[in-house]
Write a protein that holds these residues in place. Structure first.
Motif, mmCIF file in Angstrom:
data_model
loop_
_atom_site.group_PDB
_atom_site.id
_atom_site.type_symbol
_atom_site.label_atom_id
_atom_site.label_comp_id
_atom_site.label_asym_id
_atom_site.label_seq_id
_atom_site.Cartn_x
_atom_site.Cartn_y
_atom_site.Cartn_z
ATOM 1 N N ALA A 184 0.839 -1.195 0.000
ATOM 2 C CA ALA A 184 0.000 0.000 0.000
ATOM 3 C C ALA A 184 0.881 1.254 0.000
ATOM 4 O O ALA A 184 2.083 1.173 0.290
ATOM 5 N N PRO A 185 0.294 2.414 -0.320
ATOM 6 C CA PRO A 185 1.085 3.647 -0.303
ATOM 7 C C PRO A 185 1.838 3.811 1.017
ATOM 8 O O PRO A 185 1.279 3.608 2.095
ATOM 9 N N MET A 186 3.123 4.143 0.868
ATOM 10 C CA MET A 186 3.982 4.278 2.039
ATOM 11 C C MET A 186 5.107 5.260 1.732
ATOM 12 O O MET A 186 5.388 5.563 0.574
ATOM 13 N N ASP A 187 5.761 5.737 2.784
ATOM 14 C CA ASP A 187 6.921 6.600 2.613
ATOM 15 C C ASP A 187 8.097 5.743 2.158
ATOM 16 O O ASP A 187 8.344 4.670 2.705
ATOM 17 N N TRP B 1 13.242 7.978 0.850
ATOM 18 C CA TRP B 1 14.088 8.844 0.018
ATOM 19 C C TRP B 1 13.317 10.044 -0.529
ATOM 20 O O TRP B 1 13.675 10.633 -1.541
ATOM 21 N N GLY B 2 12.215 10.413 0.153
ATOM 22 C CA GLY B 2 11.493 11.620 -0.233
ATOM 23 C C GLY B 2 10.359 11.405 -1.207
ATOM 24 O O GLY B 2 9.949 12.332 -1.906
ATOM 25 N N ALA B 3 9.855 10.198 -1.274
ATOM 26 C CA ALA B 3 8.739 9.904 -2.179
ATOM 27 C C ALA B 3 7.702 9.066 -1.442
ATOM 28 O O ALA B 3 8.006 8.413 -0.446
ATOM 29 N N THR B 4 6.481 9.110 -1.949
ATOM 30 C CA THR B 4 5.451 8.163 -1.544
ATOM 31 C C THR B 4 5.368 7.149 -2.675
ATOM 32 O O THR B 4 5.331 7.525 -3.852
ATOM 33 N N ILE B 5 5.359 5.868 -2.327
ATOM 34 C CA ILE B 5 5.365 4.805 -3.321
ATOM 35 C C ILE B 5 4.284 3.776 -2.992
ATOM 36 O O ILE B 5 3.827 3.670 -1.846
ATOM 37 N N ALA B 6 3.891 3.002 -4.001
ATOM 38 C CA ALA B 6 2.943 1.903 -3.828
ATOM 39 C C ALA B 6 3.147 0.939 -4.987
ATOM 40 O O ALA B 6 3.727 1.305 -6.022
ATOM 41 N N HIS B 7 2.659 -0.295 -4.830
ATOM 42 C CA HIS B 7 2.829 -1.303 -5.870
ATOM 43 C C HIS B 7 1.642 -2.248 -5.821
ATOM 44 O O HIS B 7 1.277 -2.753 -4.762
#
Length: 131
Positions: free
Chosen positions: A96-99, A102-108
């Motif tokens: 799920a969306p997470m920090d 490295w300065g980004a929000t990511i999800a997969h």
């Protein structure tokens, strides 16, 4: 300048895929059909662009592959979360969306058509410094 446009083989599910991605991203698709099969489609919604069709795995030299992900760079964290929820619906959540750290929000996630999506939102520089 050359640019890359992904081609996705939907194996007889292109019409369903076009409806799904139009609901997720907006935009539209040009579709060419022959004998009830989509032989070519081109989907565009802003900077989101891909092509595809209903091809058998062994047709036109296509092979099944799971060694890829489409990376969707989002304009905001809210947009990332919205796209993620829509893409993961009836698909599979990887994370799920997470920090990112490295300065980004990511999800997969993987959508209902087996397409792997990696979503990314680069936070503004000020937000990087607050962490």
């Amino acid at each position: 300048m050359a640019h890359l446009v992904p081609y996705i083989n939907f194996v007889d599910k292109s019409q369903e895929a076009v409806a799904f991605y139009t609901a997720v991203f907006g935009g539209e698709a040009e579709v060419q059909a022959d004998a009830g099969r989509i032989v070519h489609l081109e989907f565009k919604a802003g900077d989101i662009h891909f092509m595809g069709g209903d091809h058998a795995v062994d047709e036109a030299g296509l092979t099944a592959s799971k060694g890829y992900s489409l990376v969707l760079t989002c304009d905001s964290e809210a947009q990332l979360r919205d796209f993620y929820a829509r893409l993961a619906d009836s698909g599979q959540e990887i994370f799920a969306p997470m920090d990112s750290g490295w300065g980004a929000t990511i999800a997969h996630c993987t959508d209902r058509f087996g397409v792997s999506w990696m979503l990314n939102y680069d936070k503004p520089e000020e937000a990087h410094n607050e962490q």
